[in-house]
Design a protein around this motif. Structure first.
Motif, PDB file in Angstrom:
ATOM      1  N   LEU A  75       0.801  -1.258   0.001  1.00  0.00           N
ATOM      2  CA  LEU A  75       0.033   0.112   0.108  1.00  0.00           C
ATOM      3  C   LEU A  75       0.886   1.222  -0.073  1.00  0.00           C
ATOM      4  O   LEU A  75       0.616   2.201  -0.576  1.00  0.00           O
ATOM      5  N   LEU A  76       1.963   1.297   0.658  1.00  0.00           N
ATOM      6  CA  LEU A  76       2.942   2.306   0.687  1.00  0.00           C
ATOM      7  C   LEU A  76       3.322   2.784  -0.684  1.00  0.00           C
ATOM      8  O   LEU A  76       3.468   3.898  -0.871  1.00  0.00           O
ATOM      9  N   LEU A 131       1.857   1.815  -3.612  1.00  0.00           N
ATOM     10  CA  LEU A 131       0.929   2.340  -4.566  1.00  0.00           C
ATOM     11  C   LEU A 131       0.687   3.838  -4.033  1.00  0.00           C
ATOM     12  O   LEU A 131       0.188   4.815  -4.911  1.00  0.00           O
ATOM     13  N   SER A 132       0.615   4.212  -2.670  1.00  0.00           N
ATOM     14  CA  SER A 132       0.436   5.623  -2.208  1.00  0.00           C
ATOM     15  C   SER A 132       1.389   6.432  -2.884  1.00  0.00           C
ATOM     16  O   SER A 132       0.875   7.544  -3.275  1.00  0.00           O
ATOM     17  N   PHE A 133       2.641   6.082  -2.916  1.00  0.00           N
ATOM     18  CA  PHE A 133       3.713   6.904  -3.506  1.00  0.00           C
ATOM     19  C   PHE A 133       3.491   7.145  -4.662  1.00  0.00           C
ATOM     20  O   PHE A 133       3.535   8.322  -5.124  1.00  0.00           O
ATOM     21  N   ILE A 156       0.577   7.128  -6.439  1.00  0.00           N
ATOM     22  CA  ILE A 156      -0.708   8.147  -6.697  1.00  0.00           C
ATOM     23  C   ILE A 156      -0.215   9.392  -6.279  1.00  0.00           C
ATOM     24  O   ILE A 156      -0.863  10.157  -7.116  1.00  0.00           O
ATOM     25  N   PHE A 157       0.710   9.429  -5.134  1.00  0.00           N
ATOM     26  CA  PHE A 157       1.040  10.811  -4.985  1.00  0.00           C
ATOM     27  C   PHE A 157       1.887  11.657  -6.026  1.00  0.00           C
ATOM     28  O   PHE A 157       1.697  12.598  -6.425  1.00  0.00           O
ATOM     29  N   ILE A 162      -3.159   6.690 -12.908  1.00  0.00           N
ATOM     30  CA  ILE A 162      -3.334   6.176 -11.409  1.00  0.00           C
ATOM     31  C   ILE A 162      -4.229   4.771 -11.714  1.00  0.00           C
ATOM     32  O   ILE A 162      -4.210   4.048 -10.923  1.00  0.00           O
ATOM     33  N   HIS A 167      -5.324  -3.981  -7.509  1.00  0.00           N
ATOM     34  CA  HIS A 167      -6.575  -3.252  -6.935  1.00  0.00           C
ATOM     35  C   HIS A 167      -7.723  -3.172  -7.554  1.00  0.00           C
ATOM     36  O   HIS A 167      -8.676  -2.656  -6.914  1.00  0.00           O
TER      37      HIS A 167
END
Length: 329
Positions: A5-6, A8-10, A12-13, A201, A210
């Motif tokens: 998740l980390l 993926l979040s990076f 998306i950021f 994204i 996901h």
């Protein structure tokens, strides 16, 4: 296929950062003519552009699906999230370099080139859908040529229609109409350019397991639209100066012709689900309008510098993304 998740979040950021930069990098093109002719005050133009970009970004998803699925199949990539990260880092770096230099390069070219380069190095040439890549590049190449021709034709018609009218009266009327064309230009920018971050994204969500398909979630639409609108609110004064004053001296009638020409090309591409460069469309429209006004009025040296940047953006972004992938992933 499962990705932390980390990470993926990076990614998306990074995608939203790209969209934010796109907002102040490319939206300057949409309001450059209206600001340079004083049809709109800079602050008013930026607020209006941010709002219209937000609205446009929420209304379409066809370009997002094209970006996310036409160059490669995200479901077949075992390291897709790393490829997306390298793509976005490379595109952001090139956007910032050209913004700093005041050159209206294409965020679309940067993203497409970077994605192709990252896939080539990260997964191999077999994973690139060359037919889809060529189709996108053809749209990016032909759209500015069409914008140039349309700008030339519209300006020629306007010159003929208003030939016997007072220039002061004509420009006063078109200065008011430029408010509408600047809004239209910003709206069409949102319908096409914001889709690219949405597409990347969604690509990341699919390749990380996901999502099952390239259907863009509502939260992705809202996030990308908001990010671009915030970026727009920052403005891009160096690019506004280049677009509005350095190609040729723009009057309200010229600005109207350029805006309506570029907007028609960008929106047509959106309806056809083709990603195009708003930068190229408006720059080419300005060149076409300037040529119709008087060929010698165009500062072709500046135009040549811009055009060279167009041609080198895709290969430079591709190489940069490949290098970044090799070093960091």
């Amino acid at each position: 296929m499962e990705t932390s998740l980390l990470m993926l979040s990076f990614v998306i950021f990074l995608a939203l950062a790209f969209d934010f930069i796109n907002g102040f990098h490319d939206t300057a093109n949409a309001i450059a003519t209206s600001v340079s002719t004083r049809a709109l005050k800079p602050r008013t133009a930026i607020i209006m552009a941010a709002l219209m970009n937000f609205i446009g970004a929420l209304m379409f998803t066809g370009v997002a699906k094209k970006i996310g699925g036409s160059i490669t199949d995200p479901t077949l990539l075992t390291n897709g999230i790393d490829i997306v990260a390298a793509t976005l880092i490379a595109a952001i770096i090139w956007n910032l370099i050209t913004w700093w230099l005041g050159i209206p390069s294409s965020s679309s070219h940067a993203l497409i080139g970077a994605l192709a380069g990252a896939v080539y190095i990260g997964a191999g040439s077999d994973h690139i859908k060359w037919s889809g890549f060529i189709e996108i590049v053809e749209g990016l190449v032909f759209s500015p040529l069409i914008a140039f021709v349309i700008g030339y034709i519209i300006m020629t018609i306007l010159k003929w229609v208003f030939a016997k009218r007072s220039p002061h009266t004509v420009n006063k009327g078109f200065r008011s109409m430029q408010v509408l064309t600047a809004a239209l230009q910003s709206f069409t920018h949102g319908t096409n350019d914001a889709q690219k971050a949405m597409g990347i994204i969604t690509f990341a969500l699919v390749t990380s397991g996901h999502l099952e398909s390239m259907e863009v979630p509502l939260w992705v639409k809202i996030a990308a639209a908001t990010s671009m609108a915030l970026g727009t609110s920052i403005g891009g004064w160096k690019i506004i100066k280049t677009m509005g004053t350095k190609i040729f001296k723009i009057e309200p009638i010229n600005g109207f012709a350029a805006d309506i020409s570029a907007a028609s090309v960008i929106f047509s591409a959106t309806l056809l689900h083709l990603p195009v460069s708003s930068t190229h469309a408006i720059t080419s429209a300005i060149l076409g309008v300037g040529s119709a006004k008087r060929f010698s009025a165009v500062k072709w040296g500046v135009a040549g510098r811009i055009i060279i940047t167009w041609f080198i953006t895709i290969p430079i972004s591709a190489v940069l993304a490949g290098i970044i992938f090799k070093i960091f992933f």
